[in-house]
Design a protein around this motif. Structure first.
Motif, PDB file in Angstrom:
ATOM      1  N   LYS A   1      -3.138  -0.694  -9.104  1.00 57.17           N
ATOM      2  CA  LYS A   1      -3.821  -0.425  -7.842  1.00 57.17           C
ATOM      3  C   LYS A   1      -2.912   0.188  -6.788  1.00 57.17           C
ATOM      4  CE  LYS A   1      -6.974  -2.928  -6.235  1.00 57.17           C
ATOM      5  NZ  LYS A   1      -7.700  -3.963  -5.509  1.00 57.17           N
ATOM      6  N   SER A   2      -1.765   0.711  -7.186  1.00 53.58           N
ATOM      7  CA  SER A   2      -0.809   1.186  -6.185  1.00 53.58           C
ATOM      8  C   SER A   2      -1.405   2.242  -5.256  1.00 53.58           C
ATOM      9  CB  SER A   2       0.458   1.721  -6.853  1.00 53.58           C
ATOM     10  OG  SER A   2       0.178   2.865  -7.621  1.00 53.58           O
ATOM     11  N   ALA A   3      -2.329   3.043  -5.735  1.00 56.75           N
ATOM     12  CA  ALA A   3      -2.906   4.099  -4.902  1.00 56.75           C
ATOM     13  C   ALA A   3      -4.086   3.624  -4.063  1.00 56.75           C
ATOM     14  CB  ALA A   3      -3.344   5.265  -5.781  1.00 56.75           C
ATOM     15  N   SER A   4      -4.596   2.428  -4.339  1.00 49.94           N
ATOM     16  CA  SER A   4      -5.790   1.981  -3.616  1.00 49.94           C
ATOM     17  C   SER A   4      -5.661   0.595  -2.980  1.00 49.94           C
ATOM     18  CB  SER A   4      -6.990   1.962  -4.572  1.00 49.94           C
ATOM     19  OG  SER A   4      -6.788   1.038  -5.621  1.00 49.94           O
TER      20      SER A   4
ATOM     21  N   PRO B   1       3.343  -0.791  -2.982  1.00 50.49           N
ATOM     22  CA  PRO B   1       3.048  -1.666  -4.127  1.00 50.49           C
ATOM     23  C   PRO B   1       3.991  -1.425  -5.308  1.00 50.49           C
ATOM     24  CG  PRO B   1       1.016  -0.807  -3.214  1.00 50.49           C
ATOM     25  CD  PRO B   1       2.143  -0.084  -2.533  1.00 50.49           C
ATOM     26  N   ARG B   2       4.360  -0.183  -5.555  1.00 48.85           N
ATOM     27  CA  ARG B   2       5.289   0.102  -6.661  1.00 48.85           C
ATOM     28  C   ARG B   2       6.654  -0.524  -6.392  1.00 48.85           C
ATOM     29  NH1 ARG B   2       3.201   5.547  -6.544  1.00 48.85           N
ATOM     30  NH2 ARG B   2       5.132   6.127  -5.503  1.00 48.85           N
TER      31      ARG B   2
ATOM     32  N   TYR C   1       6.906  -3.621   3.986  1.00 52.57           N
ATOM     33  CA  TYR C   1       5.872  -2.621   3.728  1.00 52.57           C
ATOM     34  C   TYR C   1       5.091  -2.370   4.998  1.00 52.57           C
ATOM     35  CZ  TYR C   1       2.476  -6.491   3.307  1.00 52.57           C
ATOM     36  OH  TYR C   1       1.694  -7.590   3.536  1.00 52.57           O
TER      37      TYR C   1
ATOM     38  N   ARG D   1       0.376   3.424   1.666  1.00 50.46           N
ATOM     39  CA  ARG D   1       1.009   4.407   0.786  1.00 50.46           C
ATOM     40  C   ARG D   1       1.345   3.742  -0.537  1.00 50.46           C
ATOM     41  NH1 ARG D   1       5.626   6.561   4.426  1.00 50.46           N
ATOM     42  NH2 ARG D   1       6.613   6.541   2.397  1.00 50.46           N
ATOM     43  N   SER D   2       1.192   4.478  -1.622  1.00 52.24           N
ATOM     44  CA  SER D   2       1.328   3.912  -2.968  1.00 52.24           C
ATOM     45  C   SER D   2       2.753   3.480  -3.308  1.00 52.24           C
ATOM     46  CB  SER D   2       0.823   4.895  -4.016  1.00 52.24           C
ATOM     47  OG  SER D   2       1.593   6.075  -3.990  1.00 52.24           O
ATOM     48  N   ASN D   3       3.739   3.952  -2.567  1.00 53.89           N
ATOM     49  CA  ASN D   3       5.112   3.547  -2.885  1.00 53.89           C
ATOM     50  C   ASN D   3       5.377   2.072  -2.582  1.00 53.89           C
ATOM     51  OD1 ASN D   3       5.051   4.533  -0.041  1.00 53.89           O
ATOM     52  ND2 ASN D   3       7.194   3.883  -0.056  1.00 53.89           N
TER      53      ASN D   3
ATOM     54  N   GLN E   1      -5.897   1.687   3.256  1.00 52.28           N
ATOM     55  CA  GLN E   1      -5.042   1.736   2.077  1.00 52.28           C
ATOM     56  C   GLN E   1      -3.635   2.126   2.508  1.00 52.28           C
ATOM     57  OE1 GLN E   1      -6.939   4.535  -0.475  1.00 52.28           O
ATOM     58  NE2 GLN E   1      -8.544   3.121  -1.078  1.00 52.28           N
TER      59      GLN E   1
ATOM     60  N   GLN F   1       0.851  -2.269 -10.183  1.00 55.59           N
ATOM     61  CA  GLN F   1       0.999  -0.978 -10.845  1.00 55.59           C
ATOM     62  C   GLN F   1      -0.342  -0.247 -10.958  1.00 55.59           C
ATOM     63  OE1 GLN F   1       2.965  -2.458 -14.362  1.00 55.59           O
ATOM     64  NE2 GLN F   1       4.984  -1.905 -13.561  1.00 55.59           N
TER      65      GLN F   1
END
Length: 98
Positions: free
Chosen positions: A14-17, A73-74, A58, A69-71, A67, A12
């Motif tokens: 680090k989802s963007a990185s 990890p979410r 993924y 896409r943040s979706n 990196q 949650q």
């Protein structure tokens, strides 16, 4: 907190990185199997010990430090939450037995 809770928090936060290598290391530590597919950075994740779970996938992008896409990890955090009780038993989190 246990290993599973820590993993959910990490996903949650680090989802963007998060990179593909970081995500794979985290999943393997929870006894998931991560297989690379033939196309690009696509990976399929399975876990034989979880009931009612088939797969999640993924795309890690291209390159070791890319990196994703943040979706992704979410979405995987959501899978971990859905199966948290079972995972805690599988990985031996002491809090799960209480």
């Amino acid at each position: 907190m246990g290993k599973v809770s820590d993993a959910i928090s990490t996903l949650q936060a680090k989802s963007a990185s998060m990179t593909g290598n970081e995500l794979k290391k985290l999943l393997v530590s929870l006894k998931f199997e991560v297989r690379k597919c033939a196309s690009g950075g696509h990976h399929v994740v399975t876990h034989d010990g979880l009931s009612d779970f088939t797969t999640v996938s993924y795309d890690a992008g291209h390159g070791k430090r890319t990196q994703m896409r943040s979706n992704y990890p979410r979405d995987i955090a959501r899978v971990l939450k859905d199966h948290q009780s079972e995972l805690e038993i599988i990985v031996g989190d002491k809090d799960a037995e209480a």
